[in-house]
Design a protein around this motif. Structure first.
Motif, PDB file in Angstrom:
ATOM      1  N   ALA A 163     -16.794  31.451 -17.241  1.00 33.20           N
ATOM      2  CA  ALA A 163     -17.715  30.546 -18.101  1.00 33.20           C
ATOM      3  C   ALA A 163     -18.842  30.326 -16.994  1.00 33.20           C
ATOM      4  CB  ALA A 163     -17.110  29.320 -18.409  1.00 33.20           C
ATOM      5  N   ALA A 164     -18.664  29.886 -15.682  1.00 36.92           N
ATOM      6  CA  ALA A 164     -19.914  29.505 -14.980  1.00 36.92           C
ATOM      7  C   ALA A 164     -20.696  30.829 -14.696  1.00 36.92           C
ATOM      8  CB  ALA A 164     -19.071  29.079 -13.246  1.00 36.92           C
ATOM      9  N   LEU A 165     -20.145  32.114 -14.407  1.00 37.83           N
ATOM     10  CA  LEU A 165     -20.895  33.272 -14.266  1.00 37.83           C
ATOM     11  C   LEU A 165     -21.967  33.416 -15.222  1.00 37.83           C
ATOM     12  CD1 LEU A 165     -21.605  35.756 -12.569  1.00 37.83           C
ATOM     13  CD2 LEU A 165     -19.901  37.008 -13.768  1.00 37.83           C
ATOM     14  N   VAL A 166     -21.099  33.502 -16.702  1.00 40.33           N
ATOM     15  CA  VAL A 166     -21.863  33.793 -17.929  1.00 40.33           C
ATOM     16  C   VAL A 166     -22.790  32.482 -18.260  1.00 40.33           C
ATOM     17  CG1 VAL A 166     -21.697  34.610 -20.124  1.00 40.33           C
ATOM     18  CG2 VAL A 166     -19.810  35.203 -18.563  1.00 40.33           C
ATOM     19  N   GLY A 167     -22.439  31.479 -17.985  1.00 43.45           N
ATOM     20  CA  GLY A 167     -23.200  30.170 -18.324  1.00 43.45           C
ATOM     21  C   GLY A 167     -24.480  30.235 -17.582  1.00 43.45           C
ATOM     22  N   ARG A 168     -24.434  30.698 -16.388  1.00 43.77           N
ATOM     23  CA  ARG A 168     -25.745  30.647 -15.573  1.00 43.77           C
ATOM     24  C   ARG A 168     -26.733  31.468 -16.159  1.00 43.77           C
ATOM     25  NH1 ARG A 168     -25.472  30.322  -9.737  1.00 43.77           N
ATOM     26  NH2 ARG A 168     -26.596  31.832  -9.323  1.00 43.77           N
ATOM     27  N   GLU A 169     -26.249  32.493 -16.920  1.00 42.85           N
ATOM     28  CA  GLU A 169     -27.211  33.640 -17.586  1.00 42.85           C
ATOM     29  C   GLU A 169     -27.667  32.918 -18.834  1.00 42.85           C
ATOM     30  OE1 GLU A 169     -27.099  37.924 -19.672  1.00 42.85           O
ATOM     31  OE2 GLU A 169     -25.682  37.492 -18.223  1.00 42.85           O
ATOM     32  N   CYS A 170     -26.637  32.087 -19.526  1.00 46.26           N
ATOM     33  CA  CYS A 170     -27.031  31.675 -20.860  1.00 46.26           C
ATOM     34  C   CYS A 170     -27.798  30.378 -20.900  1.00 46.26           C
ATOM     35  CB  CYS A 170     -25.675  31.424 -21.731  1.00 46.26           C
ATOM     36  SG  CYS A 170     -24.862  33.069 -22.055  1.00 46.26           S
ATOM     37  N   MET A 171     -27.425  29.609 -19.999  1.00 46.26           N
ATOM     38  CA  MET A 171     -28.035  28.067 -19.751  1.00 46.26           C
ATOM     39  C   MET A 171     -28.623  27.524 -18.385  1.00 46.26           C
ATOM     40  SD  MET A 171     -25.042  26.047 -22.014  1.00 46.26           S
ATOM     41  CE  MET A 171     -25.978  24.384 -21.618  1.00 46.26           C
ATOM     42  N   GLY A 172     -28.812  28.558 -17.452  1.00 50.79           N
ATOM     43  CA  GLY A 172     -29.251  28.098 -16.378  1.00 50.79           C
ATOM     44  C   GLY A 172     -28.288  27.264 -15.501  1.00 50.79           C
ATOM     45  N   ASP A 173     -29.012  26.080 -15.177  1.00 57.90           N
ATOM     46  CA  ASP A 173     -28.242  24.907 -14.485  1.00 57.90           C
ATOM     47  C   ASP A 173     -27.573  23.855 -15.262  1.00 57.90           C
ATOM     48  OD1 ASP A 173     -28.476  26.213 -12.069  1.00 57.90           O
ATOM     49  OD2 ASP A 173     -30.494  25.157 -11.472  1.00 57.90           O
ATOM     50  N   LYS A 174     -27.756  24.347 -16.565  1.00 56.31           N
ATOM     51  CA  LYS A 174     -27.290  23.012 -17.532  1.00 56.31           C
ATOM     52  C   LYS A 174     -25.669  23.236 -17.873  1.00 56.31           C
ATOM     53  CE  LYS A 174     -32.096  22.418 -19.485  1.00 56.31           C
ATOM     54  NZ  LYS A 174     -32.764  22.462 -20.886  1.00 56.31           N
ATOM     55  N   LEU A 175     -25.037  23.992 -17.443  1.00 56.09           N
ATOM     56  CA  LEU A 175     -23.495  24.005 -17.689  1.00 56.09           C
ATOM     57  C   LEU A 175     -22.761  23.799 -16.755  1.00 56.09           C
ATOM     58  CD1 LEU A 175     -21.550  24.786 -19.877  1.00 56.09           C
ATOM     59  CD2 LEU A 175     -21.540  27.223 -18.975  1.00 56.09           C
ATOM     60  N   GLY A 176     -22.013  22.801 -16.867  1.00 52.17           N
ATOM     61  CA  GLY A 176     -20.986  22.524 -15.857  1.00 52.17           C
ATOM     62  C   GLY A 176     -19.450  22.968 -16.242  1.00 52.17           C
ATOM     63  N   VAL A 177     -18.589  23.486 -15.406  1.00 49.33           N
ATOM     64  CA  VAL A 177     -17.371  23.979 -15.626  1.00 49.33           C
ATOM     65  C   VAL A 177     -16.442  23.451 -14.806  1.00 49.33           C
ATOM     66  CG1 VAL A 177     -15.982  25.943 -15.901  1.00 49.33           C
ATOM     67  CG2 VAL A 177     -18.425  26.077 -16.351  1.00 49.33           C
ATOM     68  N   ILE A 178     -15.124  22.787 -15.332  1.00 49.62           N
ATOM     69  CA  ILE A 178     -14.095  22.350 -14.736  1.00 49.62           C
ATOM     70  C   ILE A 178     -12.838  23.283 -14.885  1.00 49.62           C
ATOM     71  CG2 ILE A 178     -12.455  20.492 -14.021  1.00 49.62           C
ATOM     72  CD1 ILE A 178     -15.430  19.686 -13.714  1.00 49.62           C
ATOM     73  N   GLY A 179     -12.431  23.894 -14.209  1.00 55.17           N
ATOM     74  CA  GLY A 179     -11.323  24.785 -14.406  1.00 55.17           C
ATOM     75  C   GLY A 179     -10.223  24.265 -14.077  1.00 55.17           C
ATOM     76  N   LEU A 180      -9.339  24.000 -14.702  1.00 57.75           N
ATOM     77  CA  LEU A 180      -7.745  23.348 -14.498  1.00 57.75           C
ATOM     78  C   LEU A 180      -6.888  24.348 -13.885  1.00 57.75           C
ATOM     79  CD1 LEU A 180      -7.717  21.124 -17.553  1.00 57.75           C
ATOM     80  CD2 LEU A 180      -8.405  20.226 -15.271  1.00 57.75           C
ATOM     81  N   PRO A 181      -5.917  24.197 -12.938  1.00 56.46           N
ATOM     82  CA  PRO A 181      -5.304  25.128 -12.202  1.00 56.46           C
ATOM     83  C   PRO A 181      -4.087  25.429 -13.120  1.00 56.46           C
ATOM     84  CG  PRO A 181      -4.866  23.062 -11.137  1.00 56.46           C
ATOM     85  CD  PRO A 181      -6.177  22.713 -12.300  1.00 56.46           C
ATOM     86  N   GLY A 182      -3.875  24.964 -14.216  1.00 50.82           N
ATOM     87  CA  GLY A 182      -2.565  25.213 -14.831  1.00 50.82           C
ATOM     88  C   GLY A 182      -2.445  24.328 -16.048  1.00 50.82           C
TER      89      GLY A 182
END
Length: 309
Positions: free
Chosen positions: A189-208
């Motif tokens: 989500a972070a990789l593609v979000g950088r392309e789609c929204m620049g610096d406006k997308l924050g992502v929290i990945g839960l470990p499980g």
């Protein structure tokens, strides 16, 4: 009710006992009301009018009552340990042995891979930086989770005995936050979000799927639009319910994007059957366009105090 008389005003949703209705709604003297109903005055039971809860409120109460909304504790911060984590992560710069990384869809420049918190160890396994949010709001390194390219063991940790953290991608100008099941899905989500929204997308990945939120993490995201993306299996649905109920207790009404099974934007390929990273691998060059459509749906549907535009 229980052998007594109940009066309902369907226009307002209020309920009374017969005695309460005559005295409070009609305005009769208590003695007159008791005599009319054939009740001894000293045995009357008054019932204060109340509004019947809406179906939505009853559903929220039922959901909260069935979901354990326990929070996790934040581990004590050790500056020496945090420095060691960063030093080891720098050694995992994705400049070579990138075969498995590319296989999982991460074809960006090594500097971009580093920026989203990924790396590659000497065996080509994917290193994922895990972090925590401290009580003061700062985001600090905690561990490195390694996704194994081969073998039955799927994950290992660079540091043992310290527990795990979250995948946290938090750029400078966050407007929308995705809570995602799985760190590799978060990095997707972070990789593609950088392309789609620049610096406006924050992502929290839960470990499980058994992950719990911490209070500082909730405080970090509470002023933004928040969406929850989990896997479509039983464990993922359980995690989704935990996140929704826990966030609601703290005043955050997270959105679950509509899916083919009710949680992500529909499409003919059945996106709801797989997780984000599987979808990036399967769709290849078509995935960013699809992900952008999902983000557009979220931005149009969900805004927090700071907005999601």
């Amino acid at each position: 009710r229980n052998g007594g008389l109940v009066v309902t005003d369907f226009s307002s949703g209020q309920h009374w006992t017969g005695f309460g209705y005559l005295t409070q709604a009609v305005g009769l003297d208590p003695k007159e009301a008791a005599e009319l109903l054939g009740l001894p005055l000293d045995n009357r039971r008054e019932w204060t009018p109340r509004k019947k809860p809406s179906k939505a409120e009853l559903f929220r109460q039922a959901l909260a009552s069935r979901v354990n909304t326990e929070l996790a504790t934040v581990p004590a911060f050790d500056e020496t340990h945090a420095s060691a984590v960063l030093e080891k992560m720098e050694a995992f710069y994705a400049g070579k042995e990138r075969g498995y990384l590319r296989q999982r869809g991460f074809n960006a420049h090594p500097d971009t891979i580093t920026a989203i918190g990924l790396g590659v160890d000497e065996s080509g396994n994917i290193a994922i930086l895990q972090r925590h949010v401290r009580e003061d709001g700062s985001i600090v390194p905690h561990n490195i989770k390694v996704r194994m390219a081969k073998g039955e063991q799927r994950y290992k940790y660079a540091f043992t005995g310290v527990g795990q953290g979250y995948y946290i991608y938090w750029p400078a100008d966050v407007r929308l936050v995705l809570l995602v099941e799985g760190e590799l899905n978060g990095a997707t989500a972070a990789l593609v979000g950088r392309e789609c929204m620049g610096d406006k997308l924050g992502v929290i990945g839960l470990p499980g799927s058994s992950s719990k939120l911490t209070l500082p993490l909730i405080e970090l995201i509470k002023d933004y639009g928040v969406a929850v993306l989990t896997d479509d299996d039983e464990a993922g649905i359980k995690l989704m319910r935990y996140l929704k109920a826990t966030l609601r207790q703290h005043g955050i009404h997270a959105l679950i994007p509509p899916l083919t099974k009710g949680r992500r934007p529909k499409d003919k390929d059945g996106f709801g059957q797989r997780d984000l990273n599987d979808e990036m691998v399967r769709r290849g060059q078509n995935f960013p366009g699809y992900f952008e459509r999902m983000l557009k749906h979220l931005r149009c549907t969900l805004t927090g105090p700071r907005g999601a535009n």
